[in-house]
Design a protein around this motif. Sequence first.
Motif, short mmCIF file in Angstrom:
data_model
loop_
_atom_site.label_atom_id
_atom_site.label_comp_id
_atom_site.label_asym_id
_atom_site.label_seq_id
_atom_site.Cartn_x
_atom_site.Cartn_y
_atom_site.Cartn_z
N THR A 67 0.84 -1.08 0.02
CA THR A 67 0.18 -0.15 0.10
C THR A 67 0.94 1.31 0.08
O THR A 67 2.06 1.40 0.60
CB THR A 67 -0.83 0.03 1.41
N MET A 68 0.31 2.24 -0.52
CA MET A 68 0.99 3.54 -0.42
C MET A 68 0.18 4.84 -0.65
O MET A 68 -1.12 4.58 -0.82
CB MET A 68 2.19 3.71 -1.55
N LYS A 69 0.68 5.91 0.08
CA LYS A 69 -0.54 6.87 0.20
C LYS A 69 -0.40 7.58 -1.35
O LYS A 69 0.21 7.29 -2.13
CB LYS A 69 0.20 8.29 1.22
N GLN A 70 -1.32 8.49 -1.44
CA GLN A 70 -1.41 9.10 -2.60
C GLN A 70 -0.30 9.82 -3.11
O GLN A 70 0.35 10.27 -2.03
CB GLN A 70 -2.69 10.16 -2.51
N PRO A 71 0.43 9.41 -4.30
CA PRO A 71 1.63 9.97 -4.63
C PRO A 71 1.83 11.58 -4.35
O PRO A 71 0.89 12.36 -4.80
CB PRO A 71 2.06 9.67 -6.09
N ASP A 72 3.02 11.97 -3.92
CA ASP A 72 3.11 13.59 -3.89
C ASP A 72 3.57 13.82 -5.07
O ASP A 72 4.79 13.83 -5.40
CB ASP A 72 4.22 13.64 -2.48
N GLU A 98 7.66 11.22 -5.54
CA GLU A 98 8.75 11.03 -4.86
C GLU A 98 9.07 9.48 -4.74
O GLU A 98 10.22 9.07 -4.78
CB GLU A 98 8.51 11.45 -3.25
N ALA A 99 8.02 8.75 -4.79
CA ALA A 99 8.31 7.28 -4.43
C ALA A 99 9.11 6.71 -6.00
O ALA A 99 9.93 5.94 -5.79
CB ALA A 99 6.94 6.57 -4.52
N GLN A 100 8.65 6.96 -6.98
CA GLN A 100 9.47 6.82 -8.18
C GLN A 100 11.01 7.36 -8.13
O GLN A 100 11.69 6.53 -8.47
CB GLN A 100 8.58 7.62 -9.37
N ALA A 105 16.64 6.19 -7.50
CA ALA A 105 17.88 6.49 -7.08
C ALA A 105 18.40 5.38 -6.06
O ALA A 105 19.72 5.25 -6.02
CB ALA A 105 17.49 7.73 -5.85
N SER A 106 17.58 4.60 -5.40
CA SER A 106 18.07 3.54 -4.81
C SER A 106 18.79 2.38 -5.64
O SER A 106 19.70 1.91 -5.50
CB SER A 106 16.93 2.87 -4.11
#
Length: 138
Positions: A67-72, A98-100, A105-106
Motif C-alpha cells: 500500500t502507499m499513500k496518494q503520490p506526492d 517522490e516514490a518513483q 535513486a536506490s
Amino acid sequence: MTYCNYYGQEPGEYVMLRDTGRTRAKAGAIGKIVEKRYPFFKIEWQHDNGLAEGQMDGNYRYDAFETMKQPDKGDYIIVLKKDDQYQPAERPRVYVTEAQAMAVASLMSKKHDGEFFVFKAVAAVYVPPVQQTVKRFV
C-alpha cells in the motif's frame, strides 16, 4: 511496508509493486487500481519512471503489492554527490512522484556504488517581462 489487503484497497488508490519476480516490472513500480475481482487488482501502470517499462496494464494478484499513500506529485530529479559537490546530469530526467524518484535513486546507488539525492522543485522563479513604452514627439 504494508502489504495490500484485498478488502482494504479501493479503485483509484495507488499501489507499489514489491519484489516478487513474477512480472517484468521492477520493484517500486507504481500502479493505480482500476478494478477489483478477487484475488486480482486490475492495474494501470505509471510508465513515467522506467520501472514498469514493457509491463502491460491488466490483472495482478493483490499480494504482489504494497500500500502507499496518494503520490506526492511534483517535479523530482536525482543528483549524484561526488567529492562534496552535487553533480546533476546535463539533462536530468524528471520524475512525477517522490516514490518513483526514491526507487530509481536506490537502484542507481546500488548499481553505480555512489551517493544519490532526490531533489524536489519547490518554486518556479522568473523575471516578469518588462513592458517598454515608446513616446513619440511630434
